[in-house]
Design an enzyme around this catalytic site. Structure first.
Site, PDB file in Angstrom:
ATOM      1  N   ASP A 214       0.841  -1.196   0.000  1.00 30.84           N
ATOM      2  CA  ASP A 214       0.000   0.000   0.000  1.00 30.84           C
ATOM      3  C   ASP A 214       0.873   1.240   0.000  1.00 30.84           C
ATOM      4  O   ASP A 214       2.055   1.192   0.347  1.00 30.84           O
ATOM      5  CB  ASP A 214      -0.897   0.024   1.234  1.00 30.84           C
ATOM      6  CG  ASP A 214      -0.077  -0.012   2.525  1.00 30.84           C
ATOM      7  OD1 ASP A 214       0.212   1.073   3.057  1.00 30.84           O
ATOM      8  OD2 ASP A 214       0.292  -1.116   2.977  1.00 30.84           O
ATOM      9  N   ASP A 216       1.356   4.601   2.001  1.00 32.71           N
ATOM     10  CA  ASP A 216       0.994   4.959   3.364  1.00 32.71           C
ATOM     11  C   ASP A 216       0.081   6.184   3.384  1.00 32.71           C
ATOM     12  O   ASP A 216      -0.012   6.937   2.413  1.00 32.71           O
ATOM     13  CB  ASP A 216       2.249   5.203   4.208  1.00 32.71           C
ATOM     14  CG  ASP A 216       2.037   4.842   5.660  1.00 32.71           C
ATOM     15  OD1 ASP A 216       1.504   3.743   5.919  1.00 32.71           O
ATOM     16  OD2 ASP A 216       2.399   5.638   6.525  1.00 32.71           O
TER      17      ASP A 216
END
Length: 273
Positions: A214, A216
């Site tokens: 991902d 952040d």
């Protein structure tokens, strides 16, 4: 299906592996067949799970799921000291530690694989040493073994970067994430410390291989990081990631490593296994 046999006590194992893989979130098994489990007791309790031993590229290899077989250990409750001690007890001297990580750079999106060369500790309250007595200080300027890092530098991997390890189990706020990125740090993770320094105290070669799951929170708008998305992204990339780790195992040198031998001339307050 795995053909893993019932775990046996470590005392029954005549010869052990010299290399281990510690699996992170979503990485709970490693061998397809002909693996056996080993139960290891340590002065620090039992490790996260029975350790399985099988062959990778013709080399006897140990595997330990960091969070347990059913992810029963949160990052701050992982029995790090027991895990590393158990691996050394079996004869392991080199450890590859794949993990999930958030990216602090928009240039590294989900699916990227990074081999960090630096670590920043932002955890709190975790026991990070075996040496509760005596004046023993290990060098840690370069926390990862250069030989293992070189073995993990396979086509498509990103060379270098600093991983900041946070306490968890919560994800970062946007302000924290932006602060980390402003420092020039590359990744954020919850398990890289104290694992790396405990490995160094045990004179184990150690390197992290991080799979980005991902961007952040500080890099994106919207809801921020969600655990369900992190696990889904890891699952999508798990097959190729395991293949990469197997390829790295095949490249790990069998020679001793002076970089990670840090106790020469030092009297330790405990006896290492």
């Amino acid at each position: 299906m795995s053909a893993m046999k019932e775990p046996a006590p470590a005392s029954r194992i005549s010869s052990g592996p010299d290399i281990a893989v510690i699996g992170g979130s979503g990485f709970y098994s490693f061998f397809d067949s002909d693996a056996h489990g080993v139960i290891v007791d340590t002065p620090y309790g039992r490790p996260s799970a029975p350790i399985t031993i099988g062959a990778v590229a013709g080399r006897q290899t140990a595997f330990l799921p960091r969070h347990g077989e059913r992810h029963q250990y949160s990052p701050h409750t992982v029995p790090y000291r027991a895990n590393m001690w158990a691996l050394r007890t079996l004869g392991v001297r080199k450890v590859l530690a794949p993990c999930a990580a958030g990216s602090l750079s928009p240039d590294l999106g989900p699916g990227a694989v990074v081999v960090p060369d630096q670590l920043v500790d932002r955890t709190s309250g975790r026991t990070q040493t075996y040496f509760d007595g005596g004046a023993v200080h290990v060098r840690f300027a370069d926390p990862y073994c250069p030989g293992l890092r070189a073995a993990a530098m396979l086509p498509g991997t990103v060379d270098g970067g600093a991983v900041v390890v946070v306490e968890g189990p919560r994800f970062s706020t946007r302000a924290e994430s932006r602060w980390f990125a402003a420092q020039g740090w590359t990744l954020v993770n919850m398990t890289g410390h104290p694992e790396a320094v405990l490995a160094r105290e045990l004179e184990l070669c150690y390197a992290t291989i991080a799979l980005v799951t991902d961007l952040d929170a500080g890099l994106t708008a919207g809801e921020g990081v969600r655990a369900v998305d992190v696990f889904a992204e890891f699952e999508r990339n798990l097959g190729p990631f395991k293949d990469l780790v197997r390829a790295a195992v095949a490249e790990v040198p069998t020679t001793d490593c002076a970089h990670c031998r840090v106790h020469d001339g030092v009297t330790l307050p405990i006896e290492l296994p």
